[in-house]
Design an enzyme around this catalytic site. Sequence first.
Site, PDB file in Angstrom:
ATOM      1  N   GLY A  93       0.816  -1.209   0.000  1.00  0.00           N
ATOM      2  CA  GLY A  93       0.000   0.000   0.000  1.00  0.00           C
ATOM      3  C   GLY A  93       0.847   1.255   0.000  1.00  0.00           C
ATOM      4  O   GLY A  93       1.631   1.490   0.920  1.00  0.00           O
ATOM      5  N   GLY A 101      -0.137   4.402   0.304  1.00  0.00           N
ATOM      6  CA  GLY A 101      -0.925   5.538   0.797  1.00  0.00           C
ATOM      7  C   GLY A 101      -0.127   6.262   1.871  1.00  0.00           C
ATOM      8  O   GLY A 101       1.097   6.125   1.951  1.00  0.00           O
ATOM      9  N   PHE A 102      -0.822   7.026   2.694  1.00  0.00           N
ATOM     10  CA  PHE A 102      -0.127   7.811   3.723  1.00  0.00           C
ATOM     11  C   PHE A 102       0.733   6.915   4.622  1.00  0.00           C
ATOM     12  O   PHE A 102       1.876   7.229   4.926  1.00  0.00           O
ATOM     13  CB  PHE A 102      -1.142   8.567   4.581  1.00  0.00           C
ATOM     14  N   VAL A 130      -2.099  -7.427  -4.152  1.00  0.00           N
ATOM     15  CA  VAL A 130      -1.835  -8.546  -3.250  1.00  0.00           C
ATOM     16  C   VAL A 130      -3.099  -9.380  -3.130  1.00  0.00           C
ATOM     17  O   VAL A 130      -4.177  -8.865  -2.813  1.00  0.00           O
ATOM     18  CB  VAL A 130      -1.361  -8.040  -1.875  1.00  0.00           C
ATOM     19  N   GLU A 142     -18.174  18.238   2.060  1.00  0.00           N
ATOM     20  CA  GLU A 142     -17.338  18.891   1.049  1.00  0.00           C
ATOM     21  C   GLU A 142     -17.960  18.747  -0.340  1.00  0.00           C
ATOM     22  O   GLU A 142     -17.998  19.696  -1.125  1.00  0.00           O
ATOM     23  CB  GLU A 142     -15.926  18.281   1.064  1.00  0.00           C
ATOM     24  N   ASP A 156      -5.589   3.283   7.993  1.00  0.00           N
ATOM     25  CA  ASP A 156      -7.027   3.002   8.088  1.00  0.00           C
ATOM     26  C   ASP A 156      -7.345   1.540   8.360  1.00  0.00           C
ATOM     27  O   ASP A 156      -8.361   1.218   8.964  1.00  0.00           O
ATOM     28  CB  ASP A 156      -7.713   3.386   6.767  1.00  0.00           C
ATOM     29  N   ALA A 163      -5.573  10.995   7.686  1.00  0.00           N
ATOM     30  CA  ALA A 163      -4.196  10.998   7.201  1.00  0.00           C
ATOM     31  C   ALA A 163      -3.165  11.045   8.335  1.00  0.00           C
ATOM     32  O   ALA A 163      -2.174  10.316   8.303  1.00  0.00           O
ATOM     33  CB  ALA A 163      -3.997  12.189   6.258  1.00  0.00           C
ATOM     34  N   GLN A 164      -3.383  11.884   9.346  1.00  0.00           N
ATOM     35  CA  GLN A 164      -2.387  12.029  10.415  1.00  0.00           C
ATOM     36  C   GLN A 164      -2.115  10.724  11.168  1.00  0.00           C
ATOM     37  O   GLN A 164      -0.963  10.334  11.329  1.00  0.00           O
ATOM     38  CB  GLN A 164      -2.813  13.131  11.394  1.00  0.00           C
TER      39      GLN A 164
HETATM   40  C1  FAD Z   1     -12.871  11.290  -0.246  1.00  0.00           C
HETATM   41  C2  FAD Z   1     -11.966  11.242   0.956  1.00  0.00           C
HETATM   42  C3  FAD Z   1     -11.610  12.424   1.603  1.00  0.00           C
HETATM   43  C4  FAD Z   1     -10.782  12.406   2.719  1.00  0.00           C
HETATM   44  N1  FAD Z   1     -10.445  13.593   3.323  1.00  0.00           N
HETATM   45  C5  FAD Z   1      -9.570  13.590   4.359  1.00  0.00           C
HETATM   46  C6  FAD Z   1      -9.132  14.807   4.949  1.00  0.00           C
HETATM   47  O1  FAD Z   1      -9.542  15.910   4.537  1.00  0.00           O
HETATM   48  N2  FAD Z   1      -8.235  14.740   5.973  1.00  0.00           N
HETATM   49  C7  FAD Z   1      -7.758  13.550   6.436  1.00  0.00           C
HETATM   50  O2  FAD Z   1      -6.921  13.537   7.347  1.00  0.00           O
HETATM   51  N3  FAD Z   1      -8.161  12.390   5.906  1.00  0.00           N
HETATM   52  C8  FAD Z   1      -9.055  12.371   4.886  1.00  0.00           C
HETATM   53  N4  FAD Z   1      -9.454  11.182   4.338  1.00  0.00           N
HETATM   54  C9  FAD Z   1      -8.960   9.921   4.924  1.00  0.00           C
HETATM   55  C10 FAD Z   1      -7.544   9.632   4.476  1.00  0.00           C
HETATM   56  O3  FAD Z   1      -7.456   9.776   3.080  1.00  0.00           O
HETATM   57  C11 FAD Z   1      -7.217   8.213   4.932  1.00  0.00           C
HETATM   58  O4  FAD Z   1      -7.326   8.156   6.322  1.00  0.00           O
HETATM   59  C12 FAD Z   1      -5.800   7.833   4.503  1.00  0.00           C
HETATM   60  O5  FAD Z   1      -5.695   7.814   3.104  1.00  0.00           O
HETATM   61  C13 FAD Z   1      -5.429   6.464   5.050  1.00  0.00           C
HETATM   62  O6  FAD Z   1      -4.150   6.144   4.640  1.00  0.00           O
HETATM   63  P1  FAD Z   1      -3.717   4.636   4.433  1.00  0.00           P
HETATM   64  O7  FAD Z   1      -2.267   4.684   4.099  1.00  0.00           O
HETATM   65  O8  FAD Z   1      -4.160   3.817   5.566  1.00  0.00           O
HETATM   66  O9  FAD Z   1      -4.548   4.105   3.175  1.00  0.00           O
HETATM   67  P2  FAD Z   1      -4.715   4.691   1.715  1.00  0.00           P
HETATM   68  O10 FAD Z   1      -4.271   6.101   1.606  1.00  0.00           O
HETATM   69  O11 FAD Z   1      -6.107   4.348   1.327  1.00  0.00           O
HETATM   70  O12 FAD Z   1      -3.687   3.823   0.837  1.00  0.00           O
HETATM   71  C14 FAD Z   1      -3.854   2.456   0.630  1.00  0.00           C
HETATM   72  C15 FAD Z   1      -3.072   2.023  -0.597  1.00  0.00           C
HETATM   73  O13 FAD Z   1      -3.082   0.599  -0.665  1.00  0.00           O
HETATM   74  C16 FAD Z   1      -3.290   0.173  -1.986  1.00  0.00           C
HETATM   75  N5  FAD Z   1      -3.884  -1.165  -1.922  1.00  0.00           N
HETATM   76  C17 FAD Z   1      -5.037  -1.508  -1.285  1.00  0.00           C
HETATM   77  N6  FAD Z   1      -5.250  -2.823  -1.380  1.00  0.00           N
HETATM   78  C18 FAD Z   1      -4.197  -3.334  -2.090  1.00  0.00           C
HETATM   79  C19 FAD Z   1      -3.855  -4.648  -2.512  1.00  0.00           C
HETATM   80  N7  FAD Z   1      -4.595  -5.711  -2.223  1.00  0.00           N
HETATM   81  N8  FAD Z   1      -2.722  -4.805  -3.222  1.00  0.00           N
HETATM   82  C20 FAD Z   1      -1.939  -3.750  -3.532  1.00  0.00           C
HETATM   83  N9  FAD Z   1      -2.232  -2.478  -3.132  1.00  0.00           N
HETATM   84  C21 FAD Z   1      -3.338  -2.283  -2.421  1.00  0.00           C
HETATM   85  C22 FAD Z   1      -4.205   1.243  -2.565  1.00  0.00           C
HETATM   86  O14 FAD Z   1      -4.101   1.282  -3.980  1.00  0.00           O
HETATM   87  C23 FAD Z   1      -3.676   2.521  -1.902  1.00  0.00           C
HETATM   88  O15 FAD Z   1      -2.680   3.146  -2.671  1.00  0.00           O
HETATM   89  C24 FAD Z   1     -10.303  11.176   3.213  1.00  0.00           C
HETATM   90  C25 FAD Z   1     -10.651   9.984   2.577  1.00  0.00           C
HETATM   91  C26 FAD Z   1     -11.472  10.010   1.452  1.00  0.00           C
HETATM   92  C27 FAD Z   1     -11.848   8.724   0.774  1.00  0.00           C
END
Ligand code: FAD
Length: 417
Positions: free
Chosen positions: A16, A18-19, A83, A171, A301, A314-315
Amino acid sequence: VSASATDEGNRVVVIGAGFAGLATMRALTGSGADVTLVDRNVYSTFQPLLYQVATGGLNPGDVAYSVRGFVRKRHGRFRHGTVANIDTAGRTVALADGGTLDYDYLVLATGVTVNYFGIPGAAEHTRALYTRAEAIALRDELMGALERVASGRGRDDLTVVIVGGGATGVEMAGTVAELRTAGLAAAFPEINPARVRVLLVEQGPELLSPFHPRLRSYALRQLLDRHVDVRLNTAIRKVTSDSVVLDDGETVHSDLTVWAAGVAAPAGLKAWGLPQREGGRIAVGHDLRVDGQPRIFAAGDIARIDDQPLPQLAQPALQAGQHVAQQIKRLMDGQPTIGFRYHDKGSMATIGRGAAVVELSNGAIRFTGVSAWLTWLGLHIVTLLGGRNRISALVNLGWRYLAWPSGSGVIVGDVTE
Ligand SMILES: Cc1cc2nc3c(=O)[nH]c(=O)nc-3n(C[C@H](O)[C@H](O)[C@H](O)COP(=O)(O)OP(=O)(O)OC[C@H]3O[C@@H](n4cnc5c(N)ncnc54)[C@H](O)[C@@H]3O)c2cc1C
């Protein structure tokens, strides 16, 4: 907290980008770990600004950042792939394309996905806003619906229903409403703005429930000022291709239904055989290791500490990702792991131009209005990944808010009929 990683090994696989996953990789740079980052996309998505893509304010590329560019700077590897499963005994990750990756430490940072709560028709007839592709689809459908009304095909009105009164729903509702008041007259002179309706449905008694009551009522007032029809204490019973049925039995026509009602772990995660808590989130201990799995961590998340429910924002994802990296370094050095402590830096949400709510330092500082909006804008631009994205997002958002009255404030794609 105890440690029990026995034999040597420095291969770290992070699932993943993401953040959380990027924070782990960043913090492992220079540690001697051999890191492979896996993602099903070749980009990392900045989800907080997806609603701007969905409403034509930002280009999709503005919220996407090349993972390869990121990885190269951190001297790691990137493997594009989804995955499909994990073999915890053999310490391998299986990809859907047939590839496998061996690991000594595994980091699960997959994020979550949309939750339809089993509402009939929701998955089939609504648009979610969790990925870049979904944001583009939503934008194109919205533009297609406006073109339909403008050309006199079918109904002469347009109703957008947004389900969920959290930050995403607020939003989205605020921006579609502003699109109507600020942008429609110039771009679609054929459409009577009064015939475009925005309805926000929230099953709880308040919008933005994690925020202070004063900020919640501010957000509600701002939406009402923008002529959003807000229904609180109202649940959705069913969704069809052109309507939503509310729990009081009322059927509301809907041309476009946006689902922003909540999140859950992806269904496929169950097959990985890891312990899960509510919402399907992976059960982790205080050191963010998965229960019963001394070599597997989860962050962001997807992770759920038993007695420490962190917000899915995100934080917490960033901080947890960094903590995981530190624990891997400790284990590689033969040291015990330590527990994670989240430092709440605050949260914010925006309603529209010049209107946002900001809460900082555990609620010690709260403000609304233009200053909150500028804070929101500044922070989102600054935290966007990549210098080019920061500049392009700043230009596009500036253009949106200044150019609306001229009718050129919307970025267009291929409209869907
Ligand atoms: C529309 C929206 C608005 C938001 N606004 C805010 C905001 O204003 N402020 C804030 O703090 N938070 C906000 N959030 C929440 C924030 O975006 C999430 O809390 C944050 O992205 C979580 O980070 P993460 O790294 O856990 O997961 P993610 O950022 O979701 O990253 C997960 C990654 O894993 C990859 N992945 C998933 N499953 C697989 C797999 N099986 N194989 C390979 N890759 C995989 C995905 O492609 C992705 O790139 C918002 C969320 C959304 C949906």
